[in-house]
Design an enzyme around this catalytic site. Structure first.
Site, PDB file in Angstrom:
ATOM      1  CE1 TYR A 101     114.704  64.627 -26.101  1.00  0.00           C
ATOM      2  CE2 TYR A 101     114.758  67.032 -26.524  1.00  0.00           C
ATOM      3  CZ  TYR A 101     114.305  65.878 -26.189  1.00  0.00           C
ATOM      4  OH  TYR A 101     112.875  65.854 -26.131  1.00  0.00           O
ATOM      5  CE  LYS A 172     112.806  67.160 -23.199  1.00  0.00           C
ATOM      6  NZ  LYS A 172     111.138  67.429 -23.584  1.00  0.00           N
TER       7      LYS A 172
END
EC number: 1.1.1.38
Length: 563
Positions: A101, A172
């Protein structure tokens, strides 16, 4: 927690089984499974444990030359063997979270069409809007519980990335699993391809998305409505998370749909929840209340305003009136402090604008509106939060002025990626003689100052949204409310090492994030029940449901099922 002891009956065999990331075990298929599922000769003869597989892939990971190469490598494992991917993350989460991420995912989004390997998730393009139901039916997973969707118009601090924004929902949802225990079998990333206004992408011969300027206005709104309706038909109980929509669409979409389905905007609500959790933890550690703080924001977009409204709600819970709370929040954008006399403010910004009479005389020089230094000085600020996406806005002069008003100011440069941060932790600590409490949006190494090591809390939404998702799934909540988000913030604050006396970091270390998610899930689920949004049960039943829904990466025994 989900156990791996019960056998799983499946009908796939041979190469088709090896090509299914959710089922593939690679070299860990047992001798009996290799016979039963026609895998003899398709794999090397030696049977390995998942620990041995992790050792091998981690060794290969370490050979990658750059962070982007590491991201690509991890994604290739995910697309081949999801259980191994999440076991690897479980073993090295501190190291790999910035790779899967932020900040690395930003570069992966920019390079999406160049590094594309294989399909994952759904691409729903505007020209195919009449076939959305068919597209959703083509999803290979039937029991979807969480969807993360983006239209890619505001990817991190990088702007419009077209279909490259798919990297965000994928990342996510990886965190929903790694941090919150949501089984990857229950997750689905989606990108809504409504075109792009990024000229560089439109001119790139390798760009894989719809080559058209962005659809907007009523056409855009109708397309979103078609998508929402189709999702509700396909998975009526799903949690739908909006991600990285532009400011002009993010808040209106949330306001329109939050009472119609179980939905959530992480940029607005998740960012707000983790920021308030961090602020509450700092206040608890200093023996102060939230209502005593004067909070200055740099950046007055949907994320900043979302945090501000969440802080106001928390102040009201402490006993302040709404007007008293709003007088303690100061929003600064590129023109200066938001005030009633400022034109072109959006509705959600108007609610946070200061009365002109209250800030009369704050302006220095010829500026029409008070600037950041003016606001910090005259407001007597104790907290400084950056969501501007502009490097260096927290200057030495601004931070030193903040330090004059507060012995331990909280400074939160939250902009992503690292190149966009308002100030570095090293700078902030140097300018405050090591006394500031610092939480950042991107990961930073510990800072050595005054003979001590200061660990920098990453005010990352991964502390919040996985626990919210787990709580919603466990109790089957029909909506996500502001009070549920506040429950999440309070639960996070209670986990702070500064509050528990286990350290000087504002937020707990990432190695504890699964336990943090469980605590947040319980708080969220209890609040959902209190509001009548989930079937009321005992706390013991809720805890059992949370553990039952908490997936851990391990191989189950397979048995052949006849077709």
């Amino acid at each position: 927690m989900t156990t791996t002891s019960r056998p799983l009956y499946i009908s796939y065999a041979g190469p088709s089984l090896l090509e299914m990331p959710l089922l593939n075990k690679g070299s860990a298929f047992t001798p009996q499974e290799r016979i039963e599922f026609n895998l003899i000769g398709l794999l090397p003869q030696n049977v390995e444990t998942i620990e041995e597989q992790v050792t091998r892939v981690y060794s290969q990971y370490k050979q990658c030359a750059s962070d982007l190469d590491k991201h690509i490598y991890l994604r290739s494992i995910q697309d081949n063997n999801e259980t191994l991917f999440f076991r690897l993350l479980d073993s090295h989460l501190d190291e790999m979270l910035p790779i899967i991420y932020t900040p690395t995912v930003g570069q992966a989004c920019q390079e999406f069409s160049k590094i594309y390997r294989t399909h994952r998730g759904l691409f729903i393009s505007y020209p195919e809007r009449d076939r959305i139901d068919d597209i959703l039916r083509s999803a290979t997973k039937d029991r979807i519980k969480i969807i993360v969707v983006t239209d890619s118009e505001r990817i991190l601090g990088l702007g419009d990335q077209g279909i490259g924004g798919m990297g965000i929902p994928i990342g996510k949802l990886s965190l929903y699993t790694a941090c919150g225990g949501i089984s990857p079998a229950y997750t689905l990333p989606i990108v809504l391809d409504v075109g792009t206004n990024n000229r560089e992408l439109l001119d790139d011969p390798m760009y894989m998305g719809w080559r058209h300027e962005r659809v907007s206005g009523k056409e855009y709104e109708d397309f979103i409505a078609l998508f929402i309706d189709a999702v509700q038909r396909r998975w009526p109980d799903v949690l739908l998370q909006f991600e990285d929509f532009a400011q002009s669409n993010a808040m209106p979409l949330l306001e329109k749909y939050r009472d119609e389905l179980c939905c959530f905007n992480d940029d607005i609500q998740g960012t707000a929840s983790v920021a308030v959790g961090t602020l509450l933890a700092a206040c608890k550690a200093k023996n102060e209340t939230l209502g005593q703080q004067k909070v200055v924001f740099v950046g007055a977009g949907s994320a900043g305003c979302g945090i501000a409204e969440h802080i106001i709600a928390a102040m009201r819970i402490e006993g302040l009136s709404e007007s008293e709370a709003r007088k303690r929040i100061f929003m600064v954008d590129r023109f200066g402090l938001l005030t009633e006399g400022m034109g072109n403010l959006l509705d959600f910004q108007l609610r946070l604008a200061q009365k002109s009479a209250d800030v009369a005389g704050w302006t220095a020089g010829t500026e029409t509106f008070p600037q950041l230094l003016d606001v910090v000085t005259h407001a007597g600020a104790t907290v400084l939060i950056g969501v501007s996406g502009q490097r260096g806005l927290f200057t030495e002069q601004v931070v030193r002025e903040l330090y004059k008003h507060c012995a331990k100011p909280l400074v939160m440069p939250l902009s992503n990626p690292t190149s966009k941060v308002e100030a570095t932790p090293e700078e902030i600590l140097r300018w405050t003689d090591g006394n500031a409490l610092v939480a950042t949006g991107s990961p930073f190494a510990p800072v050595e100052i005054n003979g001590r090591t200061v660990h920098i809390a990453q005010c990352n939404n991964s502390y919040i949204f996985p626990g919210i998702g787990l709580g919603v799934v466990a109790c089957k909540a029909s909506r996500i409310t502001d009070r549920m988000l506040m429950a999440a913030s309070n639960a996070l604050a209670e986990c702070s090492p500064m509050v528990t006396g286990q350290g000087d970091a504002v937020l707990p270390p990432l190695k504890e994030i699964q336990q943090v998610s469980r605590k947040i899930a319980l708080a969220v689920a209890k609040e959902a029940q209190a509001e009548g949004l989930a079937l009321e049960t005992s706390e013991e039943a809720l805890l059992a449901a949370i553990e039952r829904n908490f997936w851990l990466p391990g191989y189950r025994a397979y048995r052949r099922r006849s077709v």
